[in-house]
Enzyme design. Structure first.
Site, PDB file in Angstrom:
ATOM      1  N   GLY A 176       0.827  -1.202   0.000  1.00  0.00           N
ATOM      2  CA  GLY A 176       0.000   0.000   0.000  1.00  0.00           C
ATOM      3  C   GLY A 176       0.858   1.248   0.000  1.00  0.00           C
ATOM      4  O   GLY A 176       2.031   1.222   0.379  1.00  0.00           O
ATOM      5  N   GLY A 230       0.687   5.493   1.022  1.00  0.00           N
ATOM      6  CA  GLY A 230      -0.005   6.614   1.650  1.00  0.00           C
ATOM      7  C   GLY A 230       0.677   7.916   1.317  1.00  0.00           C
ATOM      8  O   GLY A 230       1.606   7.961   0.504  1.00  0.00           O
ATOM      9  N   ALA A 231       0.224   8.990   1.960  1.00  0.00           N
ATOM     10  CA  ALA A 231       0.787  10.306   1.677  1.00  0.00           C
ATOM     11  C   ALA A 231       2.236  10.412   2.127  1.00  0.00           C
ATOM     12  O   ALA A 231       3.037  11.105   1.495  1.00  0.00           O
ATOM     13  CB  ALA A 231      -0.059  11.374   2.368  1.00  0.00           C
ATOM     14  N   PHE A 232       2.582   9.730   3.218  1.00  0.00           N
ATOM     15  CA  PHE A 232       3.923   9.863   3.778  1.00  0.00           C
ATOM     16  C   PHE A 232       4.667   8.535   3.864  1.00  0.00           C
ATOM     17  O   PHE A 232       5.807   8.519   4.296  1.00  0.00           O
ATOM     18  CB  PHE A 232       3.851  10.466   5.182  1.00  0.00           C
ATOM     19  CG  PHE A 232       2.964  11.662   5.274  1.00  0.00           C
ATOM     20  CD1 PHE A 232       3.362  12.868   4.735  1.00  0.00           C
ATOM     21  CD2 PHE A 232       1.717  11.584   5.873  1.00  0.00           C
ATOM     22  CE1 PHE A 232       2.545  13.981   4.802  1.00  0.00           C
ATOM     23  CE2 PHE A 232       0.892  12.691   5.952  1.00  0.00           C
ATOM     24  CZ  PHE A 232       1.308  13.892   5.405  1.00  0.00           C
ATOM     25  N   ALA A 233       4.017   7.445   3.496  1.00  0.00           N
ATOM     26  CA  ALA A 233       4.632   6.144   3.733  1.00  0.00           C
ATOM     27  C   ALA A 233       4.232   5.126   2.672  1.00  0.00           C
ATOM     28  O   ALA A 233       3.227   5.283   1.972  1.00  0.00           O
ATOM     29  CB  ALA A 233       4.228   5.627   5.118  1.00  0.00           C
ATOM     30  N   LYS A 290       6.300  -0.626   7.341  1.00  0.00           N
ATOM     31  CA  LYS A 290       5.835   0.695   6.935  1.00  0.00           C
ATOM     32  C   LYS A 290       7.044   1.622   6.876  1.00  0.00           C
ATOM     33  O   LYS A 290       7.687   1.882   7.886  1.00  0.00           O
ATOM     34  CB  LYS A 290       4.802   1.206   7.948  1.00  0.00           C
ATOM     35  CG  LYS A 290       4.208   2.571   7.641  1.00  0.00           C
ATOM     36  CD  LYS A 290       3.184   2.922   8.722  1.00  0.00           C
ATOM     37  CE  LYS A 290       2.539   4.271   8.499  1.00  0.00           C
ATOM     38  NZ  LYS A 290       1.551   4.580   9.571  1.00  0.00           N
ATOM     39  N   ASP A 334      -9.275   8.413  13.503  1.00  0.00           N
ATOM     40  CA  ASP A 334      -9.310   8.282  12.042  1.00  0.00           C
ATOM     41  C   ASP A 334      -9.788   6.896  11.639  1.00  0.00           C
ATOM     42  O   ASP A 334      -9.222   6.251  10.747  1.00  0.00           O
ATOM     43  CB  ASP A 334      -7.935   8.573  11.443  1.00  0.00           C
ATOM     44  CG  ASP A 334      -7.985   8.791   9.927  1.00  0.00           C
ATOM     45  OD1 ASP A 334      -9.057   9.200   9.425  1.00  0.00           O
ATOM     46  OD2 ASP A 334      -6.965   8.569   9.252  1.00  0.00           O
ATOM     47  N   LYS A 382     -11.832   4.250   9.756  1.00  0.00           N
ATOM     48  CA  LYS A 382     -12.478   4.141   8.445  1.00  0.00           C
ATOM     49  C   LYS A 382     -12.113   2.778   7.875  1.00  0.00           C
ATOM     50  O   LYS A 382     -11.147   2.139   8.346  1.00  0.00           O
ATOM     51  CB  LYS A 382     -12.015   5.261   7.515  1.00  0.00           C
ATOM     52  CG  LYS A 382     -10.503   5.351   7.347  1.00  0.00           C
ATOM     53  CD  LYS A 382     -10.111   6.562   6.520  1.00  0.00           C
ATOM     54  CE  LYS A 382      -8.587   6.696   6.427  1.00  0.00           C
ATOM     55  NZ  LYS A 382      -8.194   7.885   5.620  1.00  0.00           N
ATOM     56  N   ASN A 419      -8.518   1.746   7.226  1.00  0.00           N
ATOM     57  CA  ASN A 419      -7.645   1.498   8.373  1.00  0.00           C
ATOM     58  C   ASN A 419      -8.055   0.256   9.162  1.00  0.00           C
ATOM     59  O   ASN A 419      -7.582   0.046  10.283  1.00  0.00           O
ATOM     60  CB  ASN A 419      -7.631   2.714   9.303  1.00  0.00           C
ATOM     61  CG  ASN A 419      -6.886   3.882   8.701  1.00  0.00           C
ATOM     62  OD1 ASN A 419      -6.042   3.708   7.822  1.00  0.00           O
ATOM     63  ND2 ASN A 419      -7.198   5.090   9.152  1.00  0.00           N
ATOM     64  N   ASP A 436      -3.111   1.867  11.751  1.00  0.00           N
ATOM     65  CA  ASP A 436      -2.814   3.273  11.467  1.00  0.00           C
ATOM     66  C   ASP A 436      -3.257   4.211  12.583  1.00  0.00           C
ATOM     67  O   ASP A 436      -4.315   4.829  12.524  1.00  0.00           O
ATOM     68  CB  ASP A 436      -3.429   3.708  10.141  1.00  0.00           C
ATOM     69  CG  ASP A 436      -2.800   4.991   9.605  1.00  0.00           C
ATOM     70  OD1 ASP A 436      -2.090   5.656  10.378  1.00  0.00           O
ATOM     71  OD2 ASP A 436      -3.014   5.311   8.434  1.00  0.00           O
ATOM     72  N   THR A 468     -10.816  11.925   8.561  1.00  0.00           N
ATOM     73  CA  THR A 468     -11.150  11.856   7.138  1.00  0.00           C
ATOM     74  C   THR A 468     -12.544  12.455   6.942  1.00  0.00           C
ATOM     75  O   THR A 468     -13.470  12.094   7.673  1.00  0.00           O
ATOM     76  CB  THR A 468     -11.117  10.394   6.660  1.00  0.00           C
ATOM     77  OG1 THR A 468      -9.788   9.881   6.869  1.00  0.00           O
ATOM     78  CG2 THR A 468     -11.476  10.288   5.191  1.00  0.00           C
TER      79      THR A 468
END
Length: 444
Positions: A27, A29-32, A49, A142, A144, A147, A160, A182
């Protein structure tokens, strides 16, 4: 095949820190990025991660990353992804985590709604995990489907915790004030910016997740973000016709825009729709749930107490020390703490710190931190400013790790801190000679 029964890594495989063979990308993500990996000595599957330091710094999320380490160390539960190890290089931080083979719950929901019994089973596990987090003073903030992961047995695991908060962050008004989450899953009180309870916003997100599982789409959705927020703030949603009356009732209590009257964990446990699956599986499971939560917490606390007589490893030092400075993980230009290994018990090391401080005309306030495996000392100048902070951690019965951190302020700037820290290090190592009067008051 090695004699240990574990296959050696392929010649072209990327090996991380000499022990993890990096595999496919799981996967982004924005930073990882998250990769599948194999622990070479044992052959275990893990997920790693990889977090970009530069991106985290630019986004101002250094504190969040530090907190995620501390938070995940608190949470050992079958429905929460476990953090196994934290590593770092010049450019990245690596979270080595339990590998959850089934992927995101989101990928299952994206194919369409789930049968009510199946969604109820996932909701049971979600609530068990969230209740455990709250009992440990952790609030996810967060939640959702992206996650929520599924293992190879189809069991849900919460992941997460990058936006999570802990009870220690609650302000004097008893509320959190950070705007996070989110958009489609965020609670209305977060949008009001007047403060919110961490437990209540998690419960709201659980309500949105439950709706998505059963309906196959979001209860609040609009391409215009402000229009979406208005719908959330007003609680404007409509259940599809196939949702049962009992579930509609539970959803209305979960998605109550008034946090004061929104259902609590206790209320969820007593809800008829929620109880049904538990009663079919085990008549006593619901009754034992509260005891199970308390027993798990007690077990973790007992483990921590047992740690009093256990030697600390590197991960314990990172995760248990609330003052552990990870600045060196993020910014190579920031001077790292001076760290070194010394002989002797924690108490003896702190006594040597006090002796050196007294010889330098400083005040040393030392204390053991609840058990004999850790201790600390604040070194203060004549005007009370912090000159240095010393942390001592037991690594084995014979060895400790010592950290000396520079203080700040005008008074600290007047001292030759480098000289003083060097002298302290030498004293702790047991090789110091009495300092001359000239050096005791050396200026910076």
């Amino acid at each position: 095949m090695h004699s240990s029964g574990v296959a050696p890594p392929a010649a072209s495989a990327k090996i991380l820190f000499g022990k993890y063979e990096i595999g496919r990308l799981l996967g982004v993500g924005a930073f990882a990025k998250v990769y599948h990996a194999r622990h070479i000595p044992l052959g275990h599957n893990v997920a790693i991660k990889i977090i970009s330091k530069a991106k985290v710094i630019r986004s101002g999320l250094v504190v969040n990353t530090k907190r995620e380490i501390v938070v995940m160390r608190r949470l050992r539960h079958p429905n929460i992804v476990r953090l196994l190890e934290v590593l770092a290089s010049h450019s990245n931080i690596y979270f080595v985590m339990e590998y959850v083979k089934g992927g995101e719950l989101f990928s299952h929901v994206s194919r369409g709604r789930l049968p009510e019994d199946q969604s109820r089973r996932f909701f049971h596990q979600l609530i068990f995990a969230v209740a455990f987090c709250h009992a440990r003073g952790v609030f996810h903030r967060d939640l959702k489907p992206e996650n929520l992961l599924l293992d190879d047995s189809g069991n849900l695991k919460v992941s997460d915790f990058g936006l999570s908060a802990v009870a220690e962050q609650i302000r004097s008004d008893g509320l959190f004030h950070t705007l996070c989450g989110t958009p489609a899953y965020v609670a209305p009180e977060i949008l009001s910016r007047r403060g919110y309870e961490g437990a209540k916003v998690d419960i709201w997100s659980c309500g949105v997740i439950l709706f998505v599982l059963n309906a196959g789409y979001l209860p609040f959705n609009d391409p215009n973000l402000m229009a979406l927020y208005r719908k959330i703030y007003r609680g404007e949603y409509r259940c599809p016709r196939w949702i049962s009356p009992e579930l509609r009732q539970l959803l209305s209590r979960l998605l109550d825009t008034n946090p004061g009257t929104r259902i609590t964990i206790e209320g969820i446990l007593n809800d008829p729709w929620f109880r049904r699956g538990l009663e079919e599986g085990n008549m006593l499971k619901l009754m034992r749930f509260r005891e199970d939560i308390e027993e798990r917490i007690s077990r973790v606390e007992r483990e921590n107490e047992e740690d009093d007589d256990r030697d600390l490893n590197a991960f314990d030092i990172i995760s248990l020390n609330p003052r552990f400075n990870l600045s060196g993980f993020f910014n190579p230009t920031v001077e790292a703490l001076q760290r070194f290994i010394s002989a002797g018990p924690v108490e003896a090391v702190l006594e040597r710190v006090e002796t050196v401080g007294r010889e330098e005309g400083l005040v040393v306030r030392r204390r053991l931190r609840g058990f004999k495996g850790r201790g600390s000392a604040a070194v203060q100048g004549r005007m009370g400013a912090l000159i240095a902070w010393v942390d001592v951690f037991r690594l084995s019965p014979e060895l400790v790790m010592v950290e000396v951190e520079r203080g700040g302020g005008m008074e600290a700037a007047k001292w030759n801190v480098e000289f003083w820290r060097g002298r302290l290090a030498a004293a702790i190592r047991g090789s110091v000679r009495p300092a001359s009067r000239r050096h005791r008051s050396a200026r910076g």
